[in-house]
Design a protein around this motif. Structure first.
Motif, PDB file in Angstrom:
ATOM      1  N   ASN A  78      25.903  63.195   3.081  1.00 43.22           N
ATOM      2  CA  ASN A  78      24.576  63.562   2.583  1.00 43.22           C
ATOM      3  C   ASN A  78      24.142  64.923   3.129  1.00 43.22           C
TER       4      ASN A  78
ATOM      5  N   TYR B 193      25.926  67.633   1.186  1.00 40.76           N
ATOM      6  CA  TYR B 193      25.253  67.812  -0.119  1.00 40.76           C
ATOM      7  C   TYR B 193      23.970  68.628   0.043  1.00 40.76           C
ATOM      8  N   ASP B 194      23.211  68.326   1.098  1.00 45.94           N
ATOM      9  CA  ASP B 194      21.971  69.050   1.340  1.00 45.94           C
ATOM     10  C   ASP B 194      22.241  70.526   1.622  1.00 45.94           C
TER      11      ASP B 194
ATOM     12  N   VAL C 251      26.649  70.163  -3.379  1.00 47.80           N
ATOM     13  CA  VAL C 251      27.801  69.524  -4.024  1.00 47.80           C
ATOM     14  C   VAL C 251      27.920  68.102  -3.503  1.00 47.80           C
ATOM     15  N   ARG C 252      27.949  67.140  -4.433  1.00 48.33           N
ATOM     16  CA  ARG C 252      28.069  65.735  -4.063  1.00 48.33           C
ATOM     17  C   ARG C 252      29.540  65.338  -4.102  1.00 48.33           C
TER      18      ARG C 252
END
Length: 331
Positions: A302, A305-306, A310-311
């Motif tokens: 997470n 991603y932050d 990009v997840r």
């Protein structure tokens, strides 16, 4: 958040939360046994088939016995890992030893304490007795006895008492999904800050915090050690440890290419121990062995991603995978 330190490095925050059922669960018999013994020297021996695998079982179980008997922990000896003389306490798995076997140890110690009081009543001709710091005392006079006095009065034989504990678990109904598969559950939350180098794909962990529900912390130092170890495992799971399977063959079959975290990869972890005593646990305690690892990887992903937007849904997030995802996003 994507806070840019420069054009190449981005920072982000991530969080991960879990609840986790400890013990074998789903109706599988989960039984621990213990024997508490007063030996001829007036010392306490605890016979239990609990295996020490670094989780601190030897320390915790000795503390539980000492507390239940109200004796100094220094006179308690844990005898374990010898199937010829110890009763079965189940495996060192499922984060169950503190809760399950701790309960069995507590029961055996409490039964031994009752037996010691019975013998002491006969010796002192007193009814109102208690054990305090290893000394049997009268509540109505100044009469006292030592544990060695009790042992000698037993004719050189050993006082021994058994303790058996079975966890509360029922199999889930496959039709309705209802049941009581685990007891107890433990809960935690991780917060992580990462720094991602968008030119190399390397992820550095800047800092982390863990809030862990322990029921009651019998040994806070061991709880903190478990958190450190759990985070290290979660860190490896998240961004390092890639066995690289190719048609069933492990290509990363040595530590030159199967990377694991080292001390240099570990951040300082703020450890927040949450004590909400578990009514069915030994002095309120419950196990945390596996739970402290589980939320670490989700928190790290997470945070990535932050940082870069990009997840990633496949772990470990190696530099190659991250760079590929960044290039794909850029078209």
């Amino acid at each position: 958040m994507q806070r840019g330190l420069n054009n190449m490095k981005k920072r982000g925050f991530g969080y991960g939360c879990i609840f986790y059922g400890t013990g074998y669960g789903n109706g599988f018999p989960d039984i621990s046994r213990s024997i508490a013994e007063l030996d001829t020297k007036g010392h306490i021996n605890i016979y239990v088939g609990a295996t020490e695998v670094g989780q601190g079982a030897k320390t915790i179980l000795g503390q539980i016995a000492a507390e239940a008997l109200d004796v100094p922990v220094e006179i308690v000896t844990l005898i374990h890992e010898d199937t010829s003389i110890t009763p079965d306490a189940g495996t060192a798995a499922a984060s169950r030893q503190t809760y399950n076997t701790g309960n069995a140890v507590k029961i055996s110690a409490e039964e031994l304490k009752k037996e010691i009081i019975v013998v002491a009543k006969g010796l002192l001709n007193e009814d109102h007795l208690e054990i305090s710091n290893g000394v049997i005392r009268s509540n109505t006079s100044d009469k006292t006895l030592t544990l060695k006095d009790i042992a000698e009065a037993s004719g050189g034989g050993f006082l021994r008492k058994d303790g058996i504990f079975q966890a509360n678990t029922t199999e889930m109904d496959p039709e309705t999904g209802q049941g009581n598969p685990y007891w107890p559950y433990t809960i935690n939350a991780y917060a992580v800050e990462v720094e991602v180098d968008t030119t190399t794909g390397i992820v550095d962990i800047i800092r982390a915090a863990c809030s862990q529900d322990v029921g009651r912390a019998i040994n806070p130092s061991l709880v903190e050690g478990q958190i450190d170890g759990g985070f290290a495992m979660g860190l490896g799971y998240a961004i390092f440890e890639d066995i690289n399977l190719d048609k069933g063959r492990i290509k990363h079959n040595r530590f030159t290419n199967y990377l694991i975290p080292t001390a240099l990869d570990m951040p300082e972890i703020e450890k927040i121990i949450v004590e909400d005593p578990e009514s069915t646990g030994p002095f309120g305690a419950k196990g945390i062995g596996e739970p402290v690892m589980i939320a670490a990887a989700p928190a790290i992903l997470n945070a990535i991603y932050d940082a870069v937007g990009v997840r990633l849904t496949e772990i470990p997030v190696t530099p190659e995978k991250l760079l590929k995802a960044l290039k794909k996003r850029e078209g």
